[in-house]
Design an enzyme around this catalytic site. Sequence first.
Site, PDB file in Angstrom:
ATOM      1  N   HIS A 111      -1.014   0.426  -9.771  1.00  0.00           N
ATOM      2  CA  HIS A 111      -1.719  -0.525  -8.900  1.00  0.00           C
ATOM      3  C   HIS A 111      -2.297  -1.687  -9.729  1.00  0.00           C
ATOM      4  O   HIS A 111      -3.499  -1.963  -9.722  1.00  0.00           O
ATOM      5  CB  HIS A 111      -2.835   0.180  -8.110  1.00  0.00           C
ATOM      6  CG  HIS A 111      -3.249  -0.575  -6.880  1.00  0.00           C
ATOM      7  ND1 HIS A 111      -3.669   0.040  -5.721  1.00  0.00           N
ATOM      8  CD2 HIS A 111      -3.328  -1.917  -6.626  1.00  0.00           C
ATOM      9  CE1 HIS A 111      -3.983  -0.875  -4.815  1.00  0.00           C
ATOM     10  NE2 HIS A 111      -3.791  -2.078  -5.340  1.00  0.00           N
ATOM     11  N   ARG A 162       0.847  -1.190   0.000  1.00  0.00           N
ATOM     12  CA  ARG A 162       0.000   0.000   0.000  1.00  0.00           C
ATOM     13  C   ARG A 162       0.885   1.244   0.000  1.00  0.00           C
ATOM     14  O   ARG A 162       1.971   1.244   0.600  1.00  0.00           O
ATOM     15  CB  ARG A 162      -0.907   0.041   1.244  1.00  0.00           C
ATOM     16  CG  ARG A 162      -2.086  -0.918   1.187  1.00  0.00           C
ATOM     17  CD  ARG A 162      -3.123  -0.498   0.143  1.00  0.00           C
ATOM     18  NE  ARG A 162      -4.268  -1.398   0.116  1.00  0.00           N
ATOM     19  CZ  ARG A 162      -4.409  -2.433  -0.720  1.00  0.00           C
ATOM     20  NH1 ARG A 162      -3.479  -2.682  -1.617  1.00  0.00           N
ATOM     21  NH2 ARG A 162      -5.493  -3.179  -0.677  1.00  0.00           N
TER      22      ARG A 162
HETATM   23  P1  NDP Z   1      -1.654 -11.639   4.910  1.00  0.00           P
HETATM   24  O1  NDP Z   1      -2.536 -11.095   5.968  1.00  0.00           O
HETATM   25  O2  NDP Z   1      -1.841 -13.038   4.471  1.00  0.00           O
HETATM   26  O3  NDP Z   1      -0.123 -11.492   5.369  1.00  0.00           O
HETATM   27  C1  NDP Z   1       0.320 -10.368   6.048  1.00  0.00           C
HETATM   28  C2  NDP Z   1       1.732 -10.624   6.560  1.00  0.00           C
HETATM   29  O4  NDP Z   1       2.218  -9.414   7.179  1.00  0.00           O
HETATM   30  C3  NDP Z   1       1.788 -11.709   7.641  1.00  0.00           C
HETATM   31  O5  NDP Z   1       2.953 -12.475   7.465  1.00  0.00           O
HETATM   32  C4  NDP Z   1       1.887 -10.904   8.939  1.00  0.00           C
HETATM   33  O6  NDP Z   1       2.590 -11.562   9.973  1.00  0.00           O
HETATM   34  C5  NDP Z   1       2.700  -9.720   8.471  1.00  0.00           C
HETATM   35  N1  NDP Z   1       2.513  -8.577   9.372  1.00  0.00           N
HETATM   36  C6  NDP Z   1       1.399  -7.856   9.586  1.00  0.00           C
HETATM   37  N2  NDP Z   1       1.627  -6.895  10.497  1.00  0.00           N
HETATM   38  C7  NDP Z   1       2.914  -7.020  10.865  1.00  0.00           C
HETATM   39  C8  NDP Z   1       3.747  -6.334  11.779  1.00  0.00           C
HETATM   40  N3  NDP Z   1       3.286  -5.304  12.500  1.00  0.00           N
HETATM   41  N4  NDP Z   1       5.018  -6.748  11.922  1.00  0.00           N
HETATM   42  C9  NDP Z   1       5.499  -7.803  11.201  1.00  0.00           C
HETATM   43  N5  NDP Z   1       4.770  -8.498  10.311  1.00  0.00           N
HETATM   44  C10 NDP Z   1       3.487  -8.107  10.150  1.00  0.00           C
HETATM   45  O7  NDP Z   1      -1.773 -10.634   3.680  1.00  0.00           O
HETATM   46  P2  NDP Z   1      -1.621 -10.953   2.119  1.00  0.00           P
HETATM   47  O8  NDP Z   1      -0.331 -11.649   1.914  1.00  0.00           O
HETATM   48  O9  NDP Z   1      -2.852 -11.601   1.606  1.00  0.00           O
HETATM   49  O10 NDP Z   1      -1.592  -9.466   1.505  1.00  0.00           O
HETATM   50  C11 NDP Z   1      -0.610  -8.519   1.886  1.00  0.00           C
HETATM   51  C12 NDP Z   1      -0.945  -7.144   1.324  1.00  0.00           C
HETATM   52  O11 NDP Z   1      -0.663  -7.080  -0.065  1.00  0.00           O
HETATM   53  C13 NDP Z   1      -2.407  -6.728   1.406  1.00  0.00           C
HETATM   54  O12 NDP Z   1      -2.752  -6.276   2.701  1.00  0.00           O
HETATM   55  C14 NDP Z   1      -2.496  -5.627   0.371  1.00  0.00           C
HETATM   56  O13 NDP Z   1      -2.217  -4.387   0.967  1.00  0.00           O
HETATM   57  C15 NDP Z   1      -1.373  -5.966  -0.602  1.00  0.00           C
HETATM   58  N6  NDP Z   1      -1.898  -6.330  -1.939  1.00  0.00           N
HETATM   59  C16 NDP Z   1      -1.596  -5.519  -3.011  1.00  0.00           C
HETATM   60  C17 NDP Z   1      -2.036  -5.842  -4.281  1.00  0.00           C
HETATM   61  C18 NDP Z   1      -1.659  -5.022  -5.472  1.00  0.00           C
HETATM   62  O14 NDP Z   1      -2.257  -5.178  -6.538  1.00  0.00           O
HETATM   63  N7  NDP Z   1      -0.669  -4.164  -5.384  1.00  0.00           N
HETATM   64  C19 NDP Z   1      -2.872  -7.035  -4.523  1.00  0.00           C
HETATM   65  C20 NDP Z   1      -3.097  -7.829  -3.331  1.00  0.00           C
HETATM   66  C21 NDP Z   1      -2.628  -7.470  -2.096  1.00  0.00           C
HETATM   67  P3  NDP Z   1       2.007 -12.899  10.675  1.00  0.00           P
HETATM   68  O15 NDP Z   1       2.032 -13.952   9.595  1.00  0.00           O
HETATM   69  O16 NDP Z   1       2.972 -13.173  11.753  1.00  0.00           O
HETATM   70  O17 NDP Z   1       0.620 -12.554  11.121  1.00  0.00           O
HETATM   71  C1  OXD Z   2      -5.802  -5.973  -3.029  1.00  0.00           C
HETATM   72  C2  OXD Z   2      -5.408  -5.048  -4.096  1.00  0.00           C
HETATM   73  O1  OXD Z   2      -5.638  -5.639  -1.852  1.00  0.00           O
HETATM   74  O2  OXD Z   2      -5.730  -5.317  -5.278  1.00  0.00           O
HETATM   75  O3  OXD Z   2      -6.263  -7.084  -3.366  1.00  0.00           O
HETATM   76  O4  OXD Z   2      -4.744  -4.049  -3.846  1.00  0.00           O
END
Ligand code: NDP
Ligand code: OXD
Length: 315
Positions: free
Chosen positions: A278, A230
């Site tokens: 994006h 993000r």
């Molecule tokens: P998940 O919730 O599956 O994974 C999030 C990861 O971040 C987990 O490993 C979590 O740790 C870690 N995390 C969260 N908070 C912290 C913290 N404070 N300190 C350390 N680690 C942290 O999310 P996704 O993989 O499904 O998606 C990730 C992001 O990708 C989405 O939130 C979105 O913003 C972005 N995205 C962007 C897209 C684009 O088109 N550009 C498309 C899809 C997604 P733990 O495993 O220990 O809980």
């Molecule tokens: C998502 C994105 O969060 O597309 O899936 O950004």
Amino acid sequence: MTARSTLLLAVPVSWAGLWTAPLAEMAPDLDVFVHGRDEYDPKAIDYALGFRPEPGLLGSLPNLKVAFSLGAGVDGFLSDPNYPKHIPLVRFVDHQLSREMAQYCVMHTLIHHRQQRLFDQFQHEKKWRQAVPPRQTEDTRIGILGIGEIGTMVAERLRDHDFRVAGWSRARKHIAGVESFAGQAELEAFLNRSDILICLLPLTADTRHILNMATFRQLPKDAFVINVARGGHLKEDDLIAAIDSGHLSGATLDVFETEPLPASSPLWSHPKITVTPHVAAISDPRVMVRNAVEGIARHKAGKPLENVVDLARGY
Ligand code: NDP
Ligand code: OXD
């Protein structure tokens, strides 16, 4: 016969057809209203589906049962101070989405690693120049901030290209061939060993502006940054300053604090920054709709919902 229920679609009106057509096909027992286009009774709405619903909208639906996010990231829901906290929020988790994200990350890692931008420039100048310092894949350390659904697949695919991959998360992970760093106490050591830093964290109060000057200083000289999570994770001015000072070698950005990225942004024309709008993953609306329709069916059948966001954690 299944009882009819009502869904509110909260998406830009001009795009609504992308979801209304598959909804009509896959869920004929659902009455669908498009917010901003159709007149509807807020009391009649059972379910909502959207990406960044306007603040206050979900709180104005007194009989809402479940909200479904069209995205994996749910910051667009939870940034609403009036999000109704008693309503479960289901996020989009999908193999195809993770695969697209992994493709994007592998592609931009390889473009950087193989110095493709330099060869683009040579072509532009009609120069046949082979002498560039080689980079060894096994010596290139990739660090992935956020090793969840998407980060895990990105890590595995980059590991399979022979890079040295590590991930940072809250809880320790056990992924073959991927080093795990966990928690704030291990962040510095993780950054110190990351030549290419990929951000795949959810945007929460804890992760906002995590990509800042202090973070960049902890990366090795000439490190490269890829932000696909993000825009709110990145302090854009700090990134430009870290690149212009010669500490970072460049960046690829898919997400921005303000989207669409304003024409006045210096990111557009920075020679060491690649900008994409994006599009790291563009999900198939039919898959998104199927996901929501299956969730609604589970809810109606009294089964537990899947991929429910922990509202206290924010992801
Ligand atoms: P998940 O919730 O599956 O994974 C999030 C990861 O971040 C987990 O490993 C979590 O740790 C870690 N995390 C969260 N908070 C912290 C913290 N404070 N300190 C350390 N680690 C942290 O999310 P996704 O993989 O499904 O998606 C990730 C992001 O990708 C989405 O939130 C979105 O913003 C972005 N995205 C962007 C897209 C684009 O088109 N550009 C498309 C899809 C997604 P733990 O495993 O220990 O809980
Ligand atoms: C998502 C994105 O969060 O597309 O899936 O950004």
